[in-house]
Design an enzyme around this catalytic site. Structure first.
Site, mmCIF file in Angstrom:
data_model
loop_
_atom_site.group_PDB
_atom_site.id
_atom_site.type_symbol
_atom_site.label_atom_id
_atom_site.label_comp_id
_atom_site.label_asym_id
_atom_site.label_seq_id
_atom_site.Cartn_x
_atom_site.Cartn_y
_atom_site.Cartn_z
ATOM 1 N N PHE A 112 0.830 -1.203 0.000
ATOM 2 C CA PHE A 112 0.000 0.000 0.000
ATOM 3 C C PHE A 112 0.869 1.260 0.000
ATOM 4 O O PHE A 112 1.773 1.399 0.807
ATOM 5 C CB PHE A 112 -0.900 -0.025 1.237
ATOM 6 N N GLN A 113 0.631 2.153 -0.962
ATOM 7 C CA GLN A 113 1.319 3.436 -1.117
ATOM 8 C C GLN A 113 2.792 3.299 -1.543
ATOM 9 O O GLN A 113 3.546 4.257 -1.435
ATOM 10 C CB GLN A 113 1.242 4.279 0.178
ATOM 11 N N VAL A 382 3.237 32.918 -11.234
ATOM 12 C CA VAL A 382 3.676 33.031 -12.623
ATOM 13 C C VAL A 382 2.541 33.627 -13.463
ATOM 14 O O VAL A 382 1.403 33.726 -13.024
ATOM 15 C CB VAL A 382 4.086 31.671 -13.208
ATOM 16 N N PHE A 467 -2.324 34.975 -18.952
ATOM 17 C CA PHE A 467 -1.065 34.930 -19.687
ATOM 18 C C PHE A 467 -1.112 33.842 -20.755
ATOM 19 O O PHE A 467 -0.615 34.019 -21.874
ATOM 20 C CB PHE A 467 0.107 34.696 -18.738
#
Length: 574
Positions: A112-113, A382, A467
């Site tokens: 798991f994971q 950004v 943008f």
């Protein structure tokens, strides 16, 4: 109680001067969190997304000129760190990341994971290793920190949760990391050759970047001797824009025509501490000289006539006695005058007439700058927030400007502001957020409340990824997928228990910003700004001009001619 690997880890951080760790808890971090609790000397700064933890650690390290630490639990938890770590690594900020891992006995079993952190973090770090046995500590964590500090970037320590809880009896050395600041400049022969090129040049221009930090006075003297205009890359703005009679402006996509012209007009370009990436903005017929602390940067952006390795301040100090005084004041005056004209035109756009909605983003940024403290730390998302920050935030040698200027990721402004406010709580911190950027990691507005961080987040709410929209128009495409159904962020802030201020009329803007700055706590200022505010780069190519023409034609054919009318109303099509 016996000491654990996690205890050695925490003691090593404390010896290195680390005061806090940013992250989100998880069972694979239990031993680390328990050691933090028992030490009572290191703070756990809980956030709502691990990406925020990495960005915050980067801002912390950048402001305090030291290493900072973030952590993520196994699998998805530490994967979320990657984007922020990429940004830190590319900005050369020393950060140690703790990537907690699945139980060591289960590695390789598709547990798991399970992920492969040694592979996943390899491209955004100088060092990534796994702690597997007690005997590896505390040497392993000390090596990780030393790599991050020495190479100015990210180190990742992979720590399985069960290993962190193992008994360990080693002693932690009192001085685990070494911060060295050697004096580096080219040899006498190299400096003489560099001086010969500069002395022979008739029209010398300097291009300066972030590597010029701390060299302001030396560079002013050099420009004075050469009668050279100085063009600045964005990351050099905070270090060089102020008290600069040689300033010709920024260059690049968000720069000014004056900066572009000063580079195109020279016969010798001297690059100092910059890795400016946009090749189309370099001169084709000039001799190009470069000084950089990293030899791998030499010549990778444009062909060089001569390249040298050295610290900018030390190199310029050694170079100055070899430079002859030039008498070509007209070249310098031409480009400084051009910048002043550009600056005048830009300032003419930063106005707000009562009742004229929506607000011009130029005016918003100017007010944010004019009313801020002398030593404010700014962060900017950004896209257009970076654009307006570059053009309208006034630097003075005390203010700082942090952003994702190399990695270019969305949603960095709020996380970096969190780190800045934690690292230097006595300084004003202002985040310039896009509505797209803020909404991407909006959950960490709750981090502001939980830790009572007095960040002032100013939202450029134009209901668009504007943008990207501009880039589409320049390429000739009708904008698609860029519209945002942005909410009233001030109302959301109030629902979260944070002060929110909504501004739609320019007449209310100054009072709103003053109120935000004076408030003792976090504030979200939701400013409704013009979506159709065009900002063209200093160099307009035929392809871009053709692209705008195609966009206008397609807009009309698609029944969107009303947008052209709105542009005409705002005098953006002339």
């Amino acid at each position: 109680m016996s000491r654990t690997i996690a205890d050695l880890f925490i003691d090593s951080l404390l010896n290195a001067g680390v005061k806090r760790i940013y992250g989100i808890v998880g069972d694979s971090l239990n031993a680390v969190l328990d050691s933090i609790r028992r030490s009572e000397r290191i703070e756990w700064v809980g956030v709502r997304h691990e990406e925020v933890a990495a960005f915050a650690a980067g801002a912390d390290a950048a402001l305090n000129d030291s290493i900072a630490v973030c952590a993520g639990s196994s699998g998805p938890g530490n994967l979320h760190l990657i984007n922020g770590l990429y940004d830190c690594h590319r900005s050369r900020i020393p950060v140690l990341a703790i990537a907690a891992h699945i139980p060591s006995s289960e590695i390789g079993s598709e547990y798991f994971q399970q992920t492969r952190p040694e592979i996943l973090f390899n491209d955004c770090s100088h060092f990534v290793e796994t702690v597997q046995r007690p005997e590896q500590m505390p040497l392993m964590v000390n090596m990780a920190m030393q790599q991050a500090i020495a190479k100015q970037g990210v180190s990742v320590l992979v720590l399985p949760g069960d290993v962190a809880g193992l008994d360990a009896n080693a002693k932690v050395p009192q001085v685990p990391v070494h911060v060295s600041k050697p004096v580096i400049h080219p040899s006498r022969e190299e400096l003489t050759a560099l001086a010969d090129y500069l002395n022979e040049g008739q029209k010398v221009t300097l291009l300066c970047g972030a590597g010029c930090e701390g060299a302001h006075d030396q560079l002013m003297e050099l420009c004075g001797k050469l009668n050279a205009p100085m063009v600045v890359a964005l990351r050099g703005k905070e270090h060089l824009e102020y008290d600069n009679p040689y300033y010709a402006g920024l260059t690049g996509l968000i720069g000014y025509s004056s900066g572009y012209d000063a580079m195109m007009d020279c016969d010798v370009l001297l690059m100092l501490g910059t890795d400016f990436p946009y090749r189309q903005f370099y001169p084709k017929n000039a001799k190009v000289l470069q000084v950089d602390i990293r030899s791998e940067h030499l010549g990778r952006r444009t062909p060089l006539t001569y390249g040298l390795v050295g610290d900018v301040k030390q190199t310029v100090e050694a170079l100055l006695p070899l430079i002859e005084q030039k008498d070509n004041e007209k070249y310098l005056e031409k480009h400084v005058k051009a910048y002043k004209k550009v600056r005048e035109n830009l300032d003419n756009l930063a106005v707000g007439k009562p009742g004229r909605k929506p607000i011009h983003p130029q005016y918003l940024t100017k007010v944010v700058s004019d009313l801020a403290d002398e030593d404010t730390v700014y962060t900017c998302d950004v896209g257009t927030p970076t654009l307006w920050a570059a053009r309208y935030l006034q630097m003075n040698g005390k203010r700082r400007l942090l952003g994702s200027f190399n990695h270019g990721t969305m949603a960095n402004a709020l996380p970096q502001a969190i780190g800045a406010a934690v690292a230097q709580p006595d300084r004003q911190t202002v985040a310039l957020c896009g509505d797209g950027g803020l909404s991407m990691l909006m959950g960490d507005m709750l981090t502001l409340r939980q830790h009572n961080l007095p960040v002032k987040a100013v939202v450029y709410n134009n209901s668009a990824l504007s943008f990207v929209e501009l880039e589409m128009k320049a390429a000739g495409y009708p904008e698609t997928g860029t519209g945002l159904d942005s909410p009233d962020f001030a109302a959301i802030a109030e629902a979260m228990g944070i002060k929110g201020i909504r501004v739609e009329d320019p007449a209310d803007l100054e009072d709103a910003i003053k109120e935000a700055y004076e408030y003792d706590g976090p504030v979200i200022v939701d400013a409704v700004v013009n979506r159709q505010e065009l900002s063209l780069p200093p160099k307009i190519t035929y392809e871009q001009a053709h692209g705008f023409t195609l966009w206008m034609l397609k807009a009309v054919l698609n029944g969107r001619g009303n947008e052209l009318v709105e542009l005409a109303k705002t005098n953006l099509i002339r």
